[in-house]
Design a protein around this motif. Structure first.
Motif, short mmCIF file in Angstrom:
data_model
loop_
_atom_site.label_atom_id
_atom_site.label_comp_id
_atom_site.label_asym_id
_atom_site.label_seq_id
_atom_site.Cartn_x
_atom_site.Cartn_y
_atom_site.Cartn_z
N SER A 69 39.33 38.82 34.94
CA SER A 69 38.76 37.49 35.16
C SER A 69 37.65 37.55 36.20
CB SER A 69 39.84 36.51 35.64
OG SER A 69 40.29 36.86 36.94
N ALA A 70 36.90 36.46 36.27
CA ALA A 70 35.98 36.24 37.38
C ALA A 70 36.80 35.56 38.47
CB ALA A 70 34.82 35.36 36.94
N ARG A 71 36.79 36.11 39.69
CA ARG A 71 37.78 35.71 40.68
C ARG A 71 37.20 34.96 41.89
NH1 ARG A 71 41.06 41.24 41.42
NH2 ARG A 71 42.40 39.93 42.70
N ILE A 72 36.29 35.56 42.61
CA ILE A 72 35.77 34.96 43.84
C ILE A 72 34.52 35.74 44.25
CG2 ILE A 72 36.98 36.40 45.54
CD1 ILE A 72 36.87 32.55 45.65
N ASP A 73 33.64 35.14 45.06
CA ASP A 73 32.42 35.88 45.42
C ASP A 73 32.67 36.84 46.58
OD1 ASP A 73 32.14 34.60 47.90
OD2 ASP A 73 30.36 33.47 47.35
N GLU A 74 31.61 37.53 46.99
CA GLU A 74 31.75 38.60 47.98
C GLU A 74 32.14 38.09 49.36
OE1 GLU A 74 27.29 37.53 47.95
OE2 GLU A 74 28.96 37.64 46.54
N ASN A 75 32.00 36.78 49.58
CA ASN A 75 32.37 36.20 50.87
C ASN A 75 33.65 35.38 50.78
OD1 ASN A 75 30.07 37.17 52.34
ND2 ASN A 75 28.83 35.65 51.27
N ASP A 76 34.41 35.60 49.69
CA ASP A 76 35.65 34.85 49.46
C ASP A 76 35.36 33.37 49.29
OD1 ASP A 76 38.43 34.71 49.06
OD2 ASP A 76 38.77 34.09 51.13
N ASN A 77 34.17 33.06 48.76
CA ASN A 77 33.76 31.69 48.51
C ASN A 77 33.55 31.47 47.02
OD1 ASN A 77 33.75 31.04 51.25
ND2 ASN A 77 31.63 31.65 51.51
N LEU A 78 33.36 30.20 46.65
CA LEU A 78 33.15 29.85 45.25
C LEU A 78 31.67 29.75 44.89
CD1 LEU A 78 35.87 27.05 44.92
CD2 LEU A 78 36.06 29.45 44.27
N GLU A 103 34.59 40.89 42.44
CA GLU A 103 34.25 39.52 42.05
C GLU A 103 34.67 39.25 40.61
OE1 GLU A 103 30.36 37.98 43.17
OE2 GLU A 103 30.07 39.70 44.49
N VAL A 104 34.37 40.19 39.74
CA VAL A 104 34.80 40.14 38.34
C VAL A 104 35.57 41.42 38.11
CG1 VAL A 104 34.05 40.06 35.93
CG2 VAL A 104 32.80 38.77 37.67
N SER A 105 36.88 41.32 37.97
CA SER A 105 37.68 42.55 37.98
C SER A 105 39.04 42.34 37.32
CB SER A 105 37.88 43.03 39.42
OG SER A 105 38.52 42.04 40.20
N THR A 106 39.74 43.45 37.13
CA THR A 106 41.08 43.41 36.56
C THR A 106 42.12 43.46 37.67
OG1 THR A 106 41.12 45.82 36.32
CG2 THR A 106 40.33 44.54 34.43
N GLN A 107 43.32 43.02 37.33
CA GLN A 107 44.45 43.10 38.24
C GLN A 107 45.73 43.03 37.41
OE1 GLN A 107 43.65 38.50 39.37
NE2 GLN A 107 45.06 39.49 40.75
N ALA A 108 46.84 43.38 38.01
CA ALA A 108 48.11 43.29 37.32
C ALA A 108 48.41 41.83 36.99
CB ALA A 108 49.22 43.89 38.17
N TYR A 109 49.06 41.60 35.86
CA TYR A 109 49.46 40.25 35.49
C TYR A 109 50.31 39.64 36.60
CZ TYR A 109 52.20 36.49 33.50
OH TYR A 109 52.82 35.28 33.30
N TYR A 110 50.12 38.36 36.83
CA TYR A 110 50.91 37.66 37.85
C TYR A 110 51.24 36.25 37.35
CZ TYR A 110 46.43 35.37 38.82
OH TYR A 110 45.26 34.67 38.69
N THR A 111 52.27 35.68 37.91
CA THR A 111 52.65 34.31 37.58
C THR A 111 51.88 33.36 38.48
OG1 THR A 111 54.87 35.02 36.95
CG2 THR A 111 54.56 32.68 37.42
N HIS A 112 51.09 32.48 37.89
CA HIS A 112 50.31 31.53 38.68
C HIS A 112 51.20 30.36 39.08
CE1 HIS A 112 47.05 28.89 39.95
NE2 HIS A 112 46.21 29.91 39.84
N CYS A 133 35.24 31.75 36.31
CA CYS A 133 36.30 32.23 35.43
C CYS A 133 36.18 31.68 34.01
CB CYS A 133 37.67 31.94 36.02
SG CYS A 133 38.06 30.19 36.26
N SER A 134 35.88 30.39 33.88
CA SER A 134 35.83 29.79 32.54
C SER A 134 34.56 30.13 31.79
CB SER A 134 36.02 28.27 32.63
OG SER A 134 35.15 27.70 33.59
N SER A 135 33.42 30.23 32.48
CA SER A 135 32.19 30.59 31.77
C SER A 135 32.26 32.04 31.29
CB SER A 135 30.96 30.37 32.64
OG SER A 135 30.88 31.29 33.71
#
Length: 335
Positions: free
Chosen positions: A7-16, A28-37, A99-101
């Motif tokens: 997913s697209a997650r967050i920018d380099e400064n932890d901002n939107l 910023e755009v990366s993979t991670q282990a599945y998690y429960t939101h 994330c949605s775009s």
């Protein structure tokens, strides 16, 4: 194998917003282990197996292309660049998404159909109306998920695509898988969960070999885990299950929390958001919910300004607890 989402997650400064174009951190755009939101997931499964495989591939390509970064202000840049270059892995000009775009871009590449401008507030209804997906289902566990599934939070929040861990084939239908996924990691496994385990083992003094935290559970990692289990009175079986995970996380967090408390300065040039919990998956605290003192040093969007001094009361998972909430320790400097 662990289930992996992208997913697209967050920018380099932890901002939107207001980050530099492209992925500056590789996260910023990366993979991670599945998690429960915490908001819960809906799953949208492509009717076509070919589309599912293509969706997983498209998201992998985006996560591996550092020309694609995160910024809600420029969220549709990725759509324009995809149309120009034809494929997410071929985009050669720094651009942005959210994330949605990015999910929209993956759908365009995988199916040839543009579902239109989506956000996590309307994504579920748009995907249902597209005709490309089976009826949405509540996610009750990762055992029901397959590569290419799109996950959307039940209320406005986040969206991801499953990129690996459980492949679909022509025999896969809309039936939910009842097979129980393996509940532990062991020698031979690969992925982000393995890498996280290795990172923690190394941090608390157990070498995982010359390759370090590479995400490959090999002989060195097996030896390190068994030694850790022996040292902490666990069953020495080389299986990284619930008990070993809980103990390792506890030891790791104690070591990490040894970082000094006190006064720190915000180093994020574009500002630092305060979150409700210790992680980027927690909601941002709005400005009117910050302490009075923090409000005086915050931008209109609630981000603490560069140079703001904050008092750290606790450390957890790399995040610092301040009077208004939690902030990323990556953008704090001790003063």
């Amino acid at each position: 194998m662990s289930l992996i989402v992208g997913s697209a997650r967050i920018d380099e400064n932890d901002n939107l917003k207001n980050g530099k174009a492209g992925d500056q951190t590789g996260k910023e755009v990366s993979t991670q282990a599945y998690y429960t939101h915490k908001k819960g997931w809906y799953v949208f499964r492509p009717k076509s197996v070919a589309h599912a495989n293509a969706l997983a591939l498209a998201m992998k390509q985006a996560c591996n292309n550092n020309k694609i970064g995160y910024d809600q202000n420029e969220r549709n840049g990725v759509i324009a660049q995809l149309k120009k270059y034809g494929s997410l892995d071929k985009i050669a000009r720094a651009t942005e998404c959210d994330c949605s775009s990015l999910v929209r871009a993956c759908i365009i590449q995988a199916t040839g159909k543009d579902v239109g401008n989506i956000t996590t507030a309307n994504e579920a209804s748009v995907l249902e109306a597209s005709g490309l997906f089976e009826a949405k289902k509540n996610v009750i566990g990762e055992g029901m998920l397959y590569n290419g599934d799109i996950l959307v939070t039940k209320t406005k929040g986040h969206t991801v695509i499953v990129v690996s861990g459980r492949a679909r084939n022509t025999a896969t239908t809309s039936n939910i898988s009842t097979s129980k996924p393996k509940s532990y990691l062991s020698k031979g496994d690969k992925g982000n969960d393995v890498k996280t385990m290795q990172t923690m083992l190394i941090a608390v003094g157990y070498s995982c070999g010359s390759y370090g935290a590479d995400g490959d559970f090999g002989s060195s990692s097996d030896k390190a885990l068994r030694k850790f289990q022996e040292d902490y009175g666990l069953i020495v079986d080389g299986k990284y299950g619930a008990k070993s995970k809980a103990k390792l996380e506890s030891v790791y967090n104690r070591k990490k929390s040894s970082k000094p408390l006190g006064t720190y300065k915000v180093t994020a040039k574009s500002g630092l958001y305060v979150r409700e919990g210790a992680g980027t998956n927690y909601d941002i605290v709005p400005k009117n919910k910050l302490t009075k003192n923090a409000q005086e040093h915050a931008k209109s969007n609630g981000a603490l300004r560069y140079g703001t001094h904050v008092t750290v009361k606790e450390w957890k998972n790399g995040f610092a607890r301040i009077p208004s909430g939690w902030v990323s320790g990556d953008y704090l400097k001790k003063v």
